[in-house]
Design a protein around this motif. Structure first.
Motif, PDB file in Angstrom:
ATOM      1  N   PRO A  96       0.844  -1.196   0.000  1.00 49.11           N
ATOM      2  CA  PRO A  96       0.000   0.000   0.000  1.00 49.11           C
ATOM      3  C   PRO A  96       0.883   1.251   0.000  1.00 49.11           C
ATOM      4  CG  PRO A  96      -0.675  -1.557   1.727  1.00 49.11           C
ATOM      5  CD  PRO A  96       0.615  -2.061   1.162  1.00 49.11           C
ATOM      6  N   SER A  98       0.554   3.769   1.691  1.00 48.59           N
ATOM      7  CA  SER A  98       0.804   4.220   3.077  1.00 48.59           C
ATOM      8  C   SER A  98       2.061   3.551   3.658  1.00 48.59           C
ATOM      9  CB  SER A  98      -0.410   3.916   3.955  1.00 48.59           C
ATOM     10  OG  SER A  98      -0.718   2.540   3.900  1.00 48.59           O
ATOM     11  N   GLU A 124       5.148   5.030   1.943  1.00 47.24           N
ATOM     12  CA  GLU A 124       5.351   6.403   2.417  1.00 47.24           C
ATOM     13  C   GLU A 124       5.896   6.408   3.849  1.00 47.24           C
ATOM     14  OE1 GLU A 124       2.024   8.982   1.732  1.00 47.24           O
ATOM     15  OE2 GLU A 124       3.140  10.736   2.478  1.00 47.24           O
ATOM     16  N   GLN A 125       5.438   5.463   4.637  1.00 49.21           N
ATOM     17  CA  GLN A 125       5.951   5.384   6.005  1.00 49.21           C
ATOM     18  C   GLN A 125       7.417   4.954   6.018  1.00 49.21           C
ATOM     19  OE1 GLN A 125       3.917   2.639   8.557  1.00 49.21           O
ATOM     20  NE2 GLN A 125       4.574   3.725  10.392  1.00 49.21           N
ATOM     21  N   ASP A 128       9.661   5.426   3.512  1.00 51.86           N
ATOM     22  CA  ASP A 128      10.332   6.609   2.942  1.00 51.86           C
ATOM     23  C   ASP A 128      11.852   6.560   3.108  1.00 51.86           C
ATOM     24  OD1 ASP A 128      10.390   8.954   1.526  1.00 51.86           O
ATOM     25  OD2 ASP A 128       9.611  10.217   3.146  1.00 51.86           O
ATOM     26  N   TYR A 159       9.198  10.992  -0.158  1.00 53.54           N
ATOM     27  CA  TYR A 159       7.754  11.227   0.033  1.00 53.54           C
ATOM     28  C   TYR A 159       7.538  12.509   0.835  1.00 53.54           C
ATOM     29  CZ  TYR A 159       6.334   6.678  -1.873  1.00 53.54           C
ATOM     30  OH  TYR A 159       6.094   5.621  -2.713  1.00 53.54           O
ATOM     31  N   ARG A 211       5.391  15.565  -0.467  1.00 50.37           N
ATOM     32  CA  ARG A 211       4.228  16.098   0.267  1.00 50.37           C
ATOM     33  C   ARG A 211       4.380  17.599   0.508  1.00 50.37           C
ATOM     34  NH1 ARG A 211      -0.249  12.960  -0.169  1.00 50.37           N
ATOM     35  NH2 ARG A 211       0.146  10.831   0.552  1.00 50.37           N
TER      36      ARG A 211
END
Ligand SMILES: Nc1ncnc2c1ncn2[C@@H]1O[C@H](COP(=O)(O)OS(=O)(=O)O)[C@@H](OP(=O)(O)O)[C@H]1O
Ligand SMILES: Nc1ncnc2c1ncn2[C@@H]1O[C@H](COP(=O)(O)OP(=O)(O)O)[C@@H](O)[C@H]1O
Length: 232
Positions: free
Chosen positions: A134, A136, A139-140, A142, A147, A151
């Motif tokens: 996913p 998420s 991105e976590q 990273d 990311y 952002r």
């Protein structure tokens, strides 16, 4: 466009090289979001296969952009050209008899179809591996802090944030790196290659691996690049 060009055949065919190397060429194409684990799994797979005596070579997005594709950015057109060039390189390697692992986001289905077609025409097996997690999770993780930058708007057209990722519909292999360990992911790919007869099974481990740090430092130095995330 080049015109008035004619293919010049040689006497040595890929079958001769395959016999000499005792293996056939193939391309393992890993596609997935930044941070999905393409490079990490690719490094583990390369190591796993090398230890068994296969001649294997890793092509990696960041690395190739230091050299061959240093003139390309991340627009859709540049990503398309990036993938086309890498596909041609992987095809040539397969023609030599090398098993290459290509770790590129390769976000567009159409570009991956081109990669597959290039291999098909050359008679080189092409194994598409969807390195899936996913957004998420990626991105976590990273691992390069990209990311976070995307952002904040410091990187534009970042895949998954303000640029698309088109997931494969029918990849040969799908690995979820949030569910499997790095070694389990690499093993799943290796098992597929053996099960499909793309590579012959080998039990022996004839090639000793050289010391890790000096080799990475040398490779980075040779390519004018810093070592990023080099732990395996
Ligand atoms: N805008 C943008 N989008 C995505 N990725 C970016 C971007 N800018 C820089 N980077 C870094 O470039 C690496 C991806 O290069 P690739 O050649 O694999 O990309 S692509 O296949 O052409 O889409 C990617 O590496 P990975 O994180 O290993 O995937 C990033 O380190
Ligand atoms: N099962 C797994 N497979 C691959 N990477 C994993 C796994 N579990 C955790 N990770 C971590 O996720 C990150 C993936 O980063 P990287 O391999 O650079 O991804 P990509 O090349 O797709 O950008 C690394 O920090 C890695 O240690």
């Amino acid at each position: 466009m080049a015109t008035n060009i004619v293919w010049h055949d040689g006497a040595i065919k890929k079958e001769h090289r395959y016999t000499m190397l005792k293996q056939k060429g193939a391309t393992v194409w890993l596609t997935g979001l930044s941070g999905s684990g393409k490079s990490t799994v690719s490094v583990a797979l390369e190591q796993m296969m090398f230890k068994k005596g296969y001649l294997v070579y890793r092509l990696d997005g960041d690395n190739i952009r230091f050299g061959l594709n240093s003139n390309l950015g991340f627009s859709a057109a540049d990503r398309k050209e990036n993938i086309r060039r890498i596909s041609e390189v992987a095809k040539l390697m397969g023609d030599i008899g090398v098993i290459s692992t290509s770790a590129f986001i390769s976000p567009y289905i159409a570009d991956r179809v081109v990669a597959r077609e290039i291999h098909k025409k050359a008679g080189i097996p092409f194994v598409e591996v969807h390195v899936d997690v996913p957004l998420s999770v990626a991105e976590q993780r990273d691992p390069k802090g990209l990311y976070k930058k995307a952002r904040k708007g410091e990187i534009k057209n970042f895949t998954g944030i303000d640029d698309p990722y088109e997931a494969p519909i029918r990849p040969e292999v799908k690995i979820d790196t949030s569910q499997l360990s790095v070694n389990e992911c690499a093993k799943a790919i290796l098992d597929y290659l053996v099960a499909e007869g793309i590579i012959q099974p080998r039990e022996e481990e004839p090639v000793p691996l050289p010391a890790k740090k000096p080799v990475q430092a040398e490779a980075a130095e040779a390519n004018g690049a810093p070592v990023v995330n080099g732990s395996t």
